[in-house]
Design a protein around this motif. Structure first.
Motif, PDB file in Angstrom:
ATOM      1  N   SER A   1      -1.097  -0.004  -6.338  1.00 56.40           N
ATOM      2  CA  SER A   1      -1.582  -0.527  -5.064  1.00 56.40           C
ATOM      3  C   SER A   1      -2.607  -1.643  -5.292  1.00 56.40           C
ATOM      4  CB  SER A   1      -2.199   0.624  -4.259  1.00 56.40           C
ATOM      5  OG  SER A   1      -2.771   0.152  -3.084  1.00 56.40           O
ATOM      6  N   GLU A   2      -3.508  -1.400  -6.224  1.00 57.07           N
ATOM      7  CA  GLU A   2      -4.547  -2.380  -6.517  1.00 57.07           C
ATOM      8  C   GLU A   2      -3.941  -3.673  -7.075  1.00 57.07           C
ATOM      9  OE1 GLU A   2      -7.445  -0.776  -9.139  1.00 57.07           O
ATOM     10  OE2 GLU A   2      -8.949  -2.243  -8.574  1.00 57.07           O
ATOM     11  N   GLU A   3      -3.051  -3.480  -8.034  1.00 58.29           N
ATOM     12  CA  GLU A   3      -2.398  -4.597  -8.706  1.00 58.29           C
ATOM     13  C   GLU A   3      -1.662  -5.499  -7.707  1.00 58.29           C
ATOM     14  OE1 GLU A   3      -1.235  -6.464 -12.351  1.00 58.29           O
ATOM     15  OE2 GLU A   3      -2.522  -4.728 -12.058  1.00 58.29           O
TER      16      GLU A   3
ATOM     17  N   THR B   1      -1.124  10.170  -8.036  1.00 55.77           N
ATOM     18  CA  THR B   1      -2.250   9.353  -7.570  1.00 55.77           C
ATOM     19  C   THR B   1      -2.747   8.349  -8.603  1.00 55.77           C
ATOM     20  OG1 THR B   1      -2.929  11.444  -6.605  1.00 55.77           O
ATOM     21  CG2 THR B   1      -4.335   9.569  -6.197  1.00 55.77           C
TER      22      THR B   1
ATOM     23  N   SER C   1      -3.640   4.082   0.111  1.00 56.69           N
ATOM     24  CA  SER C   1      -2.600   4.571  -0.805  1.00 56.69           C
ATOM     25  C   SER C   1      -2.909   5.999  -1.239  1.00 56.69           C
ATOM     26  CB  SER C   1      -2.507   3.689  -2.049  1.00 56.69           C
ATOM     27  OG  SER C   1      -2.071   2.406  -1.700  1.00 56.69           O
ATOM     28  N   VAL C   2      -4.158   6.235  -1.629  1.00 56.38           N
ATOM     29  CA  VAL C   2      -4.531   7.567  -2.101  1.00 56.38           C
ATOM     30  C   VAL C   2      -4.297   8.602  -0.993  1.00 56.38           C
ATOM     31  CG1 VAL C   2      -6.444   9.020  -2.857  1.00 56.38           C
ATOM     32  CG2 VAL C   2      -6.189   6.731  -3.794  1.00 56.38           C
TER      33      VAL C   2
ATOM     34  N   THR D   1       0.840  -1.200   0.000  1.00 50.44           N
ATOM     35  CA  THR D   1       0.000   0.000   0.000  1.00 50.44           C
ATOM     36  C   THR D   1       0.875   1.250   0.000  1.00 50.44           C
ATOM     37  OG1 THR D   1      -1.770  -1.124   1.184  1.00 50.44           O
ATOM     38  CG2 THR D   1      -1.702   1.272   1.383  1.00 50.44           C
TER      39      THR D   1
ATOM     40  N   TYR E   1      -4.245  -1.614  -0.017  1.00 48.65           N
ATOM     41  CA  TYR E   1      -5.513  -0.939   0.260  1.00 48.65           C
ATOM     42  C   TYR E   1      -5.513   0.390  -0.506  1.00 48.65           C
ATOM     43  CZ  TYR E   1      -5.379  -4.193   4.172  1.00 48.65           C
ATOM     44  OH  TYR E   1      -5.285  -5.315   4.939  1.00 48.65           O
ATOM     45  N   VAL E   2      -6.320   0.440  -1.577  1.00 47.37           N
ATOM     46  CA  VAL E   2      -6.244   1.582  -2.483  1.00 47.37           C
ATOM     47  C   VAL E   2      -6.593   2.916  -1.784  1.00 47.37           C
ATOM     48  CG1 VAL E   2      -7.087   2.558  -4.660  1.00 47.37           C
ATOM     49  CG2 VAL E   2      -6.662   0.120  -4.475  1.00 47.37           C
ATOM     50  N   THR E   3      -7.628   2.912  -0.944  1.00 51.44           N
ATOM     51  CA  THR E   3      -8.001   4.183  -0.279  1.00 51.44           C
ATOM     52  C   THR E   3      -6.861   4.704   0.597  1.00 51.44           C
ATOM     53  OG1 THR E   3      -9.216   2.748   1.216  1.00 51.44           O
ATOM     54  CG2 THR E   3     -10.524   4.205  -0.188  1.00 51.44           C
TER      55      THR E   3
ATOM     56  N   MET F   1      -2.549   4.493  -7.525  1.00 51.48           N
ATOM     57  CA  MET F   1      -3.744   3.691  -7.237  1.00 51.48           C
ATOM     58  C   MET F   1      -3.683   2.369  -7.969  1.00 51.48           C
ATOM     59  SD  MET F   1      -6.775   6.464  -7.699  1.00 51.48           S
ATOM     60  CE  MET F   1      -8.129   5.306  -7.591  1.00 51.48           C
ATOM     61  N   GLY F   2      -3.283   2.430  -9.237  1.00 44.83           N
ATOM     62  CA  GLY F   2      -3.210   1.230 -10.061  1.00 44.83           C
ATOM     63  C   GLY F   2      -2.218   0.224  -9.491  1.00 44.83           C
TER      64      GLY F   2
END
Lengths: 231, 118
Positions: free
Chosen positions: A141-143, A134, A151-152, A126, A147-149, A138-139
């Motif tokens: 972190s997701e990959e 951003t 990371s943002v 994360t 936790y994407v939120t 985000m991409g």
């Protein structure tokens, strides 16, 4: 009143602009890093929303029209970069190795501290894209299963910190060359830091813009390799 | 009319960036495609800098303000940050400072070394 504010389309824009104006005014009065217009505007808007009982979602109904301009504004960072293109050509080696060193430092830093703090793998990945823009972060972190939120949130906080600390760090570490300043700011704190580099000068701004793209793309590769460095 | 033209050019480039983001399977966001496209168009002479300059300057000048809504969004992020707040805070602050310092020092060192060599 609360109902009116919750339903207004224009209120979100106005409170954001006014608090930013207040931030600019405070910045003029006091030179401290904490008097950062973006930080003050964000904090003032949050406080106002909490006090007036307006949830974030209804604020964002109006404020999203401000965010909407962010992508075209980022595209326009090509303009100063074009105007400073000679500078880029003459210093390409320093720029490439500078950004590369920054991206590696960021990944190593997160790895070492994540181990020290005993974080789990999901928390670790994360944090990996924390220094980049951003949309790319985000991409990643997701990959990698982060936790994407979070990371943002961390990416935005990193940007604001970079924006606040930029002048101080350049002074303490005697980074005086405008190209080096721009590369340092863009590599560590993406577009939010770049707005500070823009204020510092044309060259700083252009180099910082360049670093957003290059550091972002290098981190895509770097983060997926570093995600495997976990015991 | 100048601003209408400039704004439409910027929006068209942004849109092409969006189309590329949609079609290509790379983790590159619309804004980066658009930035590269605009730079290439300027360098290739397809686009003159006068055709985008004023509106571009305006958008860049207001850019810090454009981050406020995202920043305010952190008020809803407290719940997710809270469980690891201390470690996240330390890692974020320390790594931001270290990365900025290392990048700047390395870049400056190479620039100065190259100048001496010339």
């Amino acid at each position: 009143m609360t109902e009116l504010l919750q339903n207004s389309v224009y209120f979100g824009v106005i409170i954001s602009i006014l608090s930013y104006e207040a931030g600019l005014f405070l910045k003029k009065k006091c030179k401290l890093a904490i008097c950062n217009p973006l930080l003050i505007a964000t904090a003032a808007t949050m406080i106002f929303l909490i006090l007036s009982n307006v949830p974030y979602d209804s604020y964002y109904e109006g404020a999203k029209y401000i965010s909407y301009l962010l992508t075209p504004a980022t595209v326009c960072l090509a303009i100063p970069l074009y105007e400073q293109f000679e500078m880029l050509k003459n210093n390409w080696k320093a720029i490439v190795f500078g950004i590369l060193s920054g991206v590696l430092t960021s990944l190593v830093c997160v790895l070492v501290m994540a181990i020290l703090f005993g974080l789990g793998h999901a928390e670790y990945v994360t944090l990996l894209p924390k220094s980049i823009t951003t949309a790319i972060g985000m991409g990643i972190s997701e990959e990698l299963g982060g936790y994407v939120t979070i990371s943002v949130a961390i990416i935005i906080i990193t940007g604001v910190l970079g924006n606040m600390f930029a002048e101080g760090i350049c002074r303490i570490f005697k980074i005086e060359d405008p190209v080096a300043k721009g590369i340092a700011i863009g590599t560590s704190s993406h577009a939010i830091g770049t707005t500070k580099a823009m204020e510092m000068g044309e060259i700083e701004g252009a180099m910082s813009s360049l670093s957003i793209a290059v550091a972002g793309l290098l981190t895509v590769v770097g983060a997926s390799i570093f995600a495997g460095f976990w015991i | 009319m100048k601003y209408v033209k400039q704004f439409s050019i910027i929006m068209i480039i942004t849109f092409i960036g969006e189309v590329m983001h949609f079609l290509l399977p790379l983790p590159v966001p619309t804004s980066i495609y658009g930035l590269v496209l605009m730079l290439v168009a300027l360098l290739a002479g397809i686009l003159k800098v006068e055709q985008v300059r004023e509106t571009g300057r305006f958008l860049i000048e207001i850019m810090p303000m454009l981050f406020i809504p995202a920043g305010v969004g952190l008020m809803d992020a407290w719940d997710v940050l809270q469980p690891n707040f201390l470690s996240f805070a330390v890692i974020t602050v320390v790594s931001t400072i270290v990365v900025m310092a290392v990048t700047g020092v390395v870049t400056q060192f190479i620039i100065q070394k190259e100048r001496k060599d010339d």
